[in-house]
Write a protein that holds these residues in place. Structure first.
Motif, PDB file in Angstrom:
ATOM      1  N   ALA A  51     -50.537  51.071  11.463  1.00 47.61           N
ATOM      2  CA  ALA A  51     -50.398  49.434  11.325  1.00 47.61           C
ATOM      3  C   ALA A  51     -50.826  49.173  12.404  1.00 47.61           C
ATOM      4  O   ALA A  51     -51.644  47.398  12.514  1.00 47.61           O
ATOM      5  CB  ALA A  51     -49.413  49.341  10.611  1.00 47.61           C
ATOM      6  N   ASP A  52     -50.146  49.232  13.215  1.00 51.10           N
ATOM      7  CA  ASP A  52     -50.489  48.641  14.550  1.00 51.10           C
ATOM      8  C   ASP A  52     -52.551  48.947  15.290  1.00 51.10           C
ATOM      9  O   ASP A  52     -52.399  47.435  15.406  1.00 51.10           O
ATOM     10  CB  ASP A  52     -50.210  49.600  16.176  1.00 51.10           C
ATOM     11  CG  ASP A  52     -48.803  49.863  15.804  1.00 51.10           C
ATOM     12  OD1 ASP A  52     -48.243  48.523  15.037  1.00 51.10           O
ATOM     13  OD2 ASP A  52     -47.958  50.314  16.481  1.00 51.10           O
ATOM     14  N   VAL A  53     -53.282  49.694  14.667  1.00 51.83           N
ATOM     15  CA  VAL A  53     -54.481  49.387  15.086  1.00 51.83           C
ATOM     16  C   VAL A  53     -54.943  48.062  14.090  1.00 51.83           C
ATOM     17  O   VAL A  53     -56.045  47.722  14.656  1.00 51.83           O
ATOM     18  CB  VAL A  53     -55.346  50.959  14.828  1.00 51.83           C
ATOM     19  CG1 VAL A  53     -56.518  50.785  14.937  1.00 51.83           C
ATOM     20  CG2 VAL A  53     -54.525  51.860  15.918  1.00 51.83           C
ATOM     21  N   ALA A  54     -54.390  48.621  12.571  1.00 52.31           N
ATOM     22  CA  ALA A  54     -55.242  47.673  12.590  1.00 52.31           C
ATOM     23  C   ALA A  54     -55.116  46.017  12.980  1.00 52.31           C
ATOM     24  O   ALA A  54     -55.458  44.700  12.496  1.00 52.31           O
ATOM     25  CB  ALA A  54     -54.681  47.953  11.297  1.00 52.31           C
ATOM     26  N   GLY A  55     -53.554  45.511  12.781  1.00 51.98           N
ATOM     27  CA  GLY A  55     -53.430  43.816  13.570  1.00 51.98           C
ATOM     28  C   GLY A  55     -54.249  44.177  14.914  1.00 51.98           C
ATOM     29  O   GLY A  55     -54.790  43.169  15.257  1.00 51.98           O
ATOM     30  N   ALA A  56     -54.676  45.370  15.518  1.00 50.50           N
ATOM     31  CA  ALA A  56     -54.763  44.655  16.723  1.00 50.50           C
ATOM     32  C   ALA A  56     -56.706  44.842  16.461  1.00 50.50           C
ATOM     33  O   ALA A  56     -57.120  43.684  17.159  1.00 50.50           O
ATOM     34  CB  ALA A  56     -54.917  45.596  17.796  1.00 50.50           C
ATOM     35  N   VAL A  57     -57.148  45.044  15.601  1.00 53.46           N
ATOM     36  CA  VAL A  57     -58.454  44.793  15.177  1.00 53.46           C
ATOM     37  C   VAL A  57     -58.732  42.967  14.796  1.00 53.46           C
ATOM     38  O   VAL A  57     -59.475  42.767  14.851  1.00 53.46           O
ATOM     39  CB  VAL A  57     -58.943  45.791  14.368  1.00 53.46           C
ATOM     40  CG1 VAL A  57     -60.267  45.761  13.870  1.00 53.46           C
ATOM     41  CG2 VAL A  57     -58.784  47.680  14.940  1.00 53.46           C
ATOM     42  N   ARG A  58     -57.996  42.840  14.141  1.00 53.80           N
ATOM     43  CA  ARG A  58     -57.423  41.825  12.809  1.00 53.80           C
ATOM     44  C   ARG A  58     -57.640  40.972  14.267  1.00 53.80           C
ATOM     45  O   ARG A  58     -58.438  39.946  14.372  1.00 53.80           O
ATOM     46  CB  ARG A  58     -56.802  41.790  11.793  1.00 53.80           C
ATOM     47  CG  ARG A  58     -56.466  42.388  10.997  1.00 53.80           C
ATOM     48  CD  ARG A  58     -55.894  42.332  10.170  1.00 53.80           C
ATOM     49  NE  ARG A  58     -55.754  43.022   8.951  1.00 53.80           N
ATOM     50  CZ  ARG A  58     -55.395  44.617   8.020  1.00 53.80           C
ATOM     51  NH1 ARG A  58     -54.180  44.860   8.427  1.00 53.80           N
ATOM     52  NH2 ARG A  58     -55.790  44.969   7.330  1.00 53.80           N
ATOM     53  N   GLU A  59     -57.058  41.089  14.998  1.00 55.27           N
ATOM     54  CA  GLU A  59     -56.552  39.655  15.889  1.00 55.27           C
ATOM     55  C   GLU A  59     -57.527  40.222  17.588  1.00 55.27           C
ATOM     56  O   GLU A  59     -58.291  38.503  17.554  1.00 55.27           O
ATOM     57  CB  GLU A  59     -55.473  40.397  17.086  1.00 55.27           C
ATOM     58  CG  GLU A  59     -54.627  39.239  18.198  1.00 55.27           C
ATOM     59  CD  GLU A  59     -53.792  39.890  18.686  1.00 55.27           C
ATOM     60  OE1 GLU A  59     -53.371  38.479  19.929  1.00 55.27           O
ATOM     61  OE2 GLU A  59     -52.855  40.702  18.615  1.00 55.27           O
ATOM     62  N   ARG A  60     -58.347  41.076  17.402  1.00 50.27           N
ATOM     63  CA  ARG A  60     -59.595  40.750  17.799  1.00 50.27           C
ATOM     64  C   ARG A  60     -60.476  40.185  17.498  1.00 50.27           C
ATOM     65  O   ARG A  60     -62.070  39.517  17.983  1.00 50.27           O
ATOM     66  CB  ARG A  60     -60.153  41.823  18.744  1.00 50.27           C
ATOM     67  CG  ARG A  60     -58.950  42.781  20.102  1.00 50.27           C
ATOM     68  CD  ARG A  60     -59.683  44.091  19.683  1.00 50.27           C
ATOM     69  NE  ARG A  60     -61.119  44.402  20.665  1.00 50.27           N
ATOM     70  CZ  ARG A  60     -61.438  45.290  21.323  1.00 50.27           C
ATOM     71  NH1 ARG A  60     -60.902  46.379  20.387  1.00 50.27           N
ATOM     72  NH2 ARG A  60     -62.533  45.207  22.027  1.00 50.27           N
ATOM     73  N   ALA A  61     -61.022  40.471  15.874  1.00 49.11           N
ATOM     74  CA  ALA A  61     -61.853  40.005  14.976  1.00 49.11           C
ATOM     75  C   ALA A  61     -61.349  38.460  14.972  1.00 49.11           C
ATOM     76  O   ALA A  61     -62.515  37.687  15.072  1.00 49.11           O
ATOM     77  CB  ALA A  61     -62.392  40.736  13.866  1.00 49.11           C
ATOM     78  N   ALA A  62     -60.206  37.828  14.423  1.00 48.79           N
ATOM     79  CA  ALA A  62     -60.469  36.461  14.721  1.00 48.79           C
ATOM     80  C   ALA A  62     -59.998  35.515  15.864  1.00 48.79           C
ATOM     81  O   ALA A  62     -60.983  34.334  15.514  1.00 48.79           O
ATOM     82  CB  ALA A  62     -58.032  36.032  14.558  1.00 48.79           C
ATOM     83  N   ASP A  63     -60.091  36.789  17.018  1.00 47.27           N
ATOM     84  CA  ASP A  63     -60.359  35.256  18.110  1.00 47.27           C
ATOM     85  C   ASP A  63     -62.184  35.577  18.448  1.00 47.27           C
ATOM     86  O   ASP A  63     -62.715  34.893  19.802  1.00 47.27           O
ATOM     87  CB  ASP A  63     -59.826  36.229  18.889  1.00 47.27           C
ATOM     88  CG  ASP A  63     -58.647  36.339  18.973  1.00 47.27           C
ATOM     89  OD1 ASP A  63     -57.800  34.952  18.357  1.00 47.27           O
ATOM     90  OD2 ASP A  63     -57.319  36.667  19.579  1.00 47.27           O
ATOM     91  N   LEU A  64     -62.410  36.487  17.875  1.00 49.37           N
ATOM     92  CA  LEU A  64     -63.983  36.749  18.292  1.00 49.37           C
ATOM     93  C   LEU A  64     -64.923  34.780  18.089  1.00 49.37           C
ATOM     94  O   LEU A  64     -64.997  34.610  16.705  1.00 49.37           O
ATOM     95  CB  LEU A  64     -64.798  37.673  17.515  1.00 49.37           C
ATOM     96  CG  LEU A  64     -65.830  38.073  18.257  1.00 49.37           C
ATOM     97  CD1 LEU A  64     -66.210  38.158  19.369  1.00 49.37           C
ATOM     98  CD2 LEU A  64     -66.409  39.088  17.202  1.00 49.37           C
ATOM     99  N   THR A  65     -65.928  34.583  18.939  1.00 49.62           N
ATOM    100  CA  THR A  65     -66.427  33.822  18.716  1.00 49.62           C
ATOM    101  C   THR A  65     -67.386  34.041  19.293  1.00 49.62           C
ATOM    102  O   THR A  65     -67.884  34.517  19.877  1.00 49.62           O
ATOM    103  CB  THR A  65     -65.951  32.369  19.583  1.00 49.62           C
ATOM    104  OG1 THR A  65     -66.098  32.508  20.648  1.00 49.62           O
ATOM    105  CG2 THR A  65     -64.777  31.993  18.425  1.00 49.62           C
TER     106      THR A  65
END
Length: 472
Positions: A51-65
């Motif tokens: 769950a923590d890894v999933a949250g970290a990946v989603r956060e990085r993907a959301a911030d990616l521009t």
């Protein structure tokens, strides 16, 4: 062998040997966590729960521009804006894949497991974005096309236009690499010239073939005249298939040709009509009420339609004609009552009817050829408002009503409480006229004016549908 190599070898040999109680505790601790050395796109996730890894990946993907530079315009967009996304579940599956084997628990202490993010692309969205980038350069290409002209009588060509497309290595590949590495980047978009898949010359060839089909003459005779479809109609029968960005050979819709021929056959059909004639009791024909008519039906419509479609499709003109099957006419005979043969209305035996003699200003009620009332003096229409002449039927009755209409001079009249009214044609009726003291002349507005008692008798005598014959 160097000192460091000996240490590593010793560790590699020692770990399996000591993987006892402590090893089991180690494995249990990491069973639902990323193993030591685990990383996603260069960032460690070791020891983190799924769950923590999933949250970290989603956060990085959301911030990616991604900074997109194209034709002098710079814009910053997120992955989703460009048609790309990080597949979090697939990425986690790749990170946690080593957790499935015992050997991975041991080797994770001396190895690294760095996986890139798993990327998915929405092909339609990516195409939309690249198309918009091309449109911004005003270099959108266009295939040549073939369509009917404004009058829908012939096929014309819209020429091809050479255009540009986005070079994948300057955009799609760059965005996908940024998504895999979960790192912001800049895409300097470049364009390459594209050739239309449908050229002007190939479209012109198809247009010529289509117009050749349209120009084929077609004629079908129904025996009295030849029918020819209009140019617009013939053009509507031709279609040009397209698939995978290319034009196919023009085709003629045989069903539409057959439908046109079928409509002609339907119009050419003549329904037989049963005739009606009056005959005497001895069977002699006295008069024809309705003339019988022979019918006809087209017998070769299918053959004509198929032959016409086949000829046109093969590039030939066609001329054909309908054949017919005759449908015999039939007669119905109505026996006229004895004594009614020479009367104004040839009544059947027992049939009620009303005779209105405009020359004598009389009305007579008959049953068959026998008079049952009259002749009775009446008042018919004046010269300026004459009574209608012909054979009609009583269609409406009213025991008392207000009658309205126009006088001969154009003024209006209104007469209340008119008794025993029997309408036989539009506004013409038999009715009582209590305002009159004498009868036997022309003077009404067209109706047959009768003494009130006679009108009552006729009202009772003549039901709806009773024939009324007015004549001179």
């Amino acid at each position: 062998m160097g000192t460091r190599q000996r240490v590593l070898l010793t560790a590699a040999v020692t770990v399996p040997m000591v993987f006892g109680a402590a090893g089991v505790a180690y494995a249990a601790h990491y069973q639902e966590r990323a193993l030591p050395g685990s990383a996603i796109a260069g960032v460690s996730v070791a020891g983190m729960s799924r769950a923590d890894v999933a949250g970290a990946v989603r956060e990085r993907a959301a911030d990616l521009t991604v900074v997109v530079k194209a034709d002098g315009v710079t814009q910053t967009a997120h992955l989703s804006d460009l048609g790309y996304a990080v597949d979090v579940d697939a990425t986690l599956d790749a990170v946690f894949a080593p957790n499935k084997t015992w050997s991975s628990y041991a080797t994770s202490l001396i190895s690294s497991h760095d996986v890139p993010a798993v990327v998915s692309a929405d092909a339609a969205k990516v195409e939309q974005v690249t198309t918009e980038l091309v449109e911004r350069t005003d270099k959108v290409g266009r295939n040549a096309s073939v369509a009917l002209d404004a009058e829908k009588k012939s096929f014309v060509v819209t020429p091809a236009v050479a255009g540009h497309t986005v070079a994948p290595e300057s955009f799609q590949d760059v965005v996908e690499a940024a998504a895999r590495s979960l790192s912001p980047t800049t895409a300097d978009v470049t364009f390459v010239e594209t050739r239309p898949s449908v050229t002007t010359s190939s479209a012109e060839k198809v247009a010529r073939q289509a117009n050749a089909l349209v120009s084929r003459t077609l004629a079908v005779s129904d025996g009295s005249r030849k029918h020819r479809p209009s140019t617009r109609l013939r053009a509507s029968w031709v279609s040009i298939p397209s698939a995978d960005g290319s034009l196919g050979s023009p085709t003629l819709d045989a069903k539409k040709v057959q439908s046109w021929v079928a409509s002609l056959a339907k119009d050419a059909r003549v329904e037989s009509r049963s005739g009606l004639r009056n005959v005497s009791a001895a069977g002699k024909v006295l008069s024809v009420v309705d003339q019988a008519r022979e019918g006809r039906v087209v017998s070769n419509a299918d053959t004509v339609s198929k032959d016409a479609a086949a000829a046109l499709a093969s590039g030939k003109a066609y001329s054909g004609a309908f054949d017919y099957t005759k449908v015999a006419a039939t007669w119905k005979e109505r026996t006229v009552a004895v004594g009614a043969e020479k009367l104004a209305y040839p009544a059947a035996d027992g049939e009620k009817w009303v005779d209105v003699n405009l020359s004598n200003h009389t009305m007579t009620a008959y049953v068959g050829g026998r008079s049952v009332l009259g002749p009775i003096k009446m008042v018919d229409g004046q010269k300026e408002k004459p009574t209608v002449v012909g054979t009609f039927k009583v269609y409406l009755k009213n025991s008392k009503m207000t009658m309205r209409g126009n006088n001969a001079d154009g003024t209006n009249y209104e007469t209340p409480d008119v008794p025993w009214v029997s309408f036989f044609y539009q506004g013409f009726a038999l009715h009582g006229a209590p305002w009159r003291s004498s009868f036997g002349y022309s003077g009404s507005h067209g109706c047959i004016n009768l003494p009130v008692d006679v009108a009552k008798t006729m009202y009772d005598f003549a039901p709806i549908g009773t024939p009324v014959t007015t004549h001179f």
